[in-house]
Design a protein around this motif. Structure first.
Motif, PDB file in Angstrom:
ATOM      1  N   ALA A  30      -5.528 -32.445  60.823  1.00 19.31           N
ATOM      2  CA  ALA A  30      -5.897 -31.459  59.787  1.00 19.31           C
ATOM      3  C   ALA A  30      -4.754 -31.034  58.681  1.00 19.31           C
ATOM      4  N   ILE A  31      -3.805 -30.621  59.508  1.00 18.95           N
ATOM      5  CA  ILE A  31      -2.453 -30.224  58.412  1.00 18.95           C
ATOM      6  C   ILE A  31      -1.814 -31.536  58.180  1.00 18.95           C
ATOM      7  N   LEU A  32      -1.750 -32.755  58.579  1.00 18.19           N
ATOM      8  CA  LEU A  32      -1.005 -33.753  58.166  1.00 18.19           C
ATOM      9  C   LEU A  32      -2.119 -34.229  57.024  1.00 18.19           C
ATOM     10  N   PHE A  33      -3.279 -34.393  57.215  1.00 26.51           N
ATOM     11  CA  PHE A  33      -4.206 -34.701  56.130  1.00 26.51           C
ATOM     12  C   PHE A  33      -3.961 -33.592  54.828  1.00 26.51           C
ATOM     13  N   LEU A  34      -3.850 -32.377  55.133  1.00 30.87           N
ATOM     14  CA  LEU A  34      -3.679 -31.493  53.892  1.00 30.87           C
ATOM     15  C   LEU A  34      -2.249 -31.789  53.014  1.00 30.87           C
ATOM     16  N   GLY A  36      -0.867 -34.862  53.028  1.00 26.60           N
ATOM     17  CA  GLY A  36      -0.889 -35.902  52.319  1.00 26.60           C
ATOM     18  C   GLY A  36      -1.608 -35.767  51.051  1.00 26.60           C
ATOM     19  N   MET A  37      -2.708 -34.756  50.972  1.00 25.43           N
ATOM     20  CA  MET A  37      -3.613 -34.578  49.785  1.00 25.43           C
ATOM     21  C   MET A  37      -2.671 -33.706  49.040  1.00 25.43           C
ATOM     22  N   GLN A  38      -1.752 -33.099  49.394  1.00 27.39           N
ATOM     23  CA  GLN A  38      -0.922 -32.073  48.717  1.00 27.39           C
ATOM     24  C   GLN A  38       0.059 -32.990  47.744  1.00 27.39           C
ATOM     25  N   GLU A  39       0.594 -34.052  48.803  1.00 26.84           N
ATOM     26  CA  GLU A  39       1.642 -35.037  48.064  1.00 26.84           C
ATOM     27  C   GLU A  39       0.962 -35.903  47.031  1.00 26.84           C
ATOM     28  N   THR A  40      -0.233 -36.439  47.179  1.00 27.05           N
ATOM     29  CA  THR A  40      -0.691 -37.489  46.443  1.00 27.05           C
ATOM     30  C   THR A  40      -1.768 -36.875  45.235  1.00 27.05           C
ATOM     31  N   GLY A  41      -2.129 -35.678  45.423  1.00 29.35           N
ATOM     32  CA  GLY A  41      -3.094 -35.022  44.485  1.00 29.35           C
ATOM     33  C   GLY A  41      -4.452 -35.623  44.498  1.00 29.35           C
ATOM     34  N   PHE A  42      -4.898 -36.427  45.694  1.00 31.25           N
ATOM     35  CA  PHE A  42      -5.707 -37.335  45.950  1.00 31.25           C
ATOM     36  C   PHE A  42      -6.872 -36.203  46.586  1.00 31.25           C
ATOM     37  N   ILE A  43      -7.903 -35.832  45.887  1.00 30.82           N
ATOM     38  CA  ILE A  43      -9.074 -35.004  46.191  1.00 30.82           C
ATOM     39  C   ILE A  43     -10.248 -35.687  45.895  1.00 30.82           C
ATOM     40  N   GLN A  44     -11.111 -35.838  46.944  1.00 31.57           N
ATOM     41  CA  GLN A  44     -12.386 -36.620  46.694  1.00 31.57           C
ATOM     42  C   GLN A  44     -13.289 -35.821  47.780  1.00 31.57           C
ATOM     43  N   ASN A  45     -14.484 -35.992  47.316  1.00 33.13           N
ATOM     44  CA  ASN A  45     -15.541 -35.253  48.243  1.00 33.13           C
ATOM     45  C   ASN A  45     -15.771 -36.356  49.500  1.00 33.13           C
ATOM     46  N   ILE A  47     -14.189 -39.188  51.753  1.00 32.15           N
ATOM     47  CA  ILE A  47     -13.061 -39.839  51.986  1.00 32.15           C
ATOM     48  C   ILE A  47     -13.246 -40.657  53.140  1.00 32.15           C
ATOM     49  N   SER A  48     -12.937 -42.116  53.086  1.00 27.70           N
ATOM     50  CA  SER A  48     -13.124 -43.062  53.899  1.00 27.70           C
ATOM     51  C   SER A  48     -11.884 -42.801  55.125  1.00 27.70           C
ATOM     52  N   LYS A  49     -12.260 -43.368  56.189  1.00 29.37           N
ATOM     53  CA  LYS A  49     -11.327 -43.210  57.574  1.00 29.37           C
ATOM     54  C   LYS A  49      -9.933 -43.912  56.867  1.00 29.37           C
ATOM     55  N   GLU A  50     -10.118 -45.111  56.010  1.00 27.18           N
ATOM     56  CA  GLU A  50      -9.053 -45.770  55.798  1.00 27.18           C
ATOM     57  C   GLU A  50      -8.226 -44.805  54.715  1.00 27.18           C
ATOM     58  N   GLN A  51      -8.800 -44.213  53.867  1.00 25.07           N
ATOM     59  CA  GLN A  51      -8.030 -42.985  52.858  1.00 25.07           C
ATOM     60  C   GLN A  51      -7.531 -42.029  53.684  1.00 25.07           C
ATOM     61  N   LYS A  52      -8.221 -41.449  54.760  1.00 20.57           N
ATOM     62  CA  LYS A  52      -7.705 -40.638  55.548  1.00 20.57           C
ATOM     63  C   LYS A  52      -6.421 -40.760  56.136  1.00 20.57           C
TER      64      LYS A  52
END
Length: 115
Positions: A30-34, A36-45, A47-52
């Motif tokens: 979850a921390i790695l995911f967070l 990654g979201m912080q670094e990309t700005g990618f926020i979406q309701n 999220i596919s396994k590949e995107q994760k």
């Protein structure tokens, strides 16, 4: 004091701070995911396994930049960073790998002035 004790205490402090912010104790994934979201700005309701997996890859590369394992190559048209691997990861035990990653995560959050 043992180096592992220091990492453990600092890790518990980070988990507590993130749990306070998100009302749930995060695991490493979850921390790695967070990150990654912080670094990309990618926020979406949804999220596919590949995107994760892509977000977690961005997190790992970002975390290991300061240690010279990766360098930022470019950002694509969607704003996602792309990296070049500069050196191989050393062979380590599972515990050593976990502490290595935790140390880099802690450094990341310190640089973000979260800790």
């Amino acid at each position: 004091m043992n180096v592992n004790d220091d990492i453990t205490q600092r890790w518990w402090n980070l988990e507590a701070k993130l749990a306070e912010k998100f009302e749930k104790k995060p695991d490493m994934e979850a921390i790695l995911f967070l990150i990654g979201m912080q670094e990309t700005g990618f926020i979406q309701n949804n999220i596919s396994k590949e995107q994760k997996q892509d977000l977690m890859h961005v997190a790992i590369c970002t975390l290991l930049l300061p240690s010279g394992y990766y360098k930022l190559d470019h950002h694509d048209e969607d704003g996602w960073p792309h990296f070049i691997q500069l050196k191989e990861h050393a062979s380590q035990s599972v515990m050593e790998q976990e502490n290595f990653l935790k140390d880099h995560i802690l450094f990341y959050f310190e640089q973000q002035q979260f800790l």
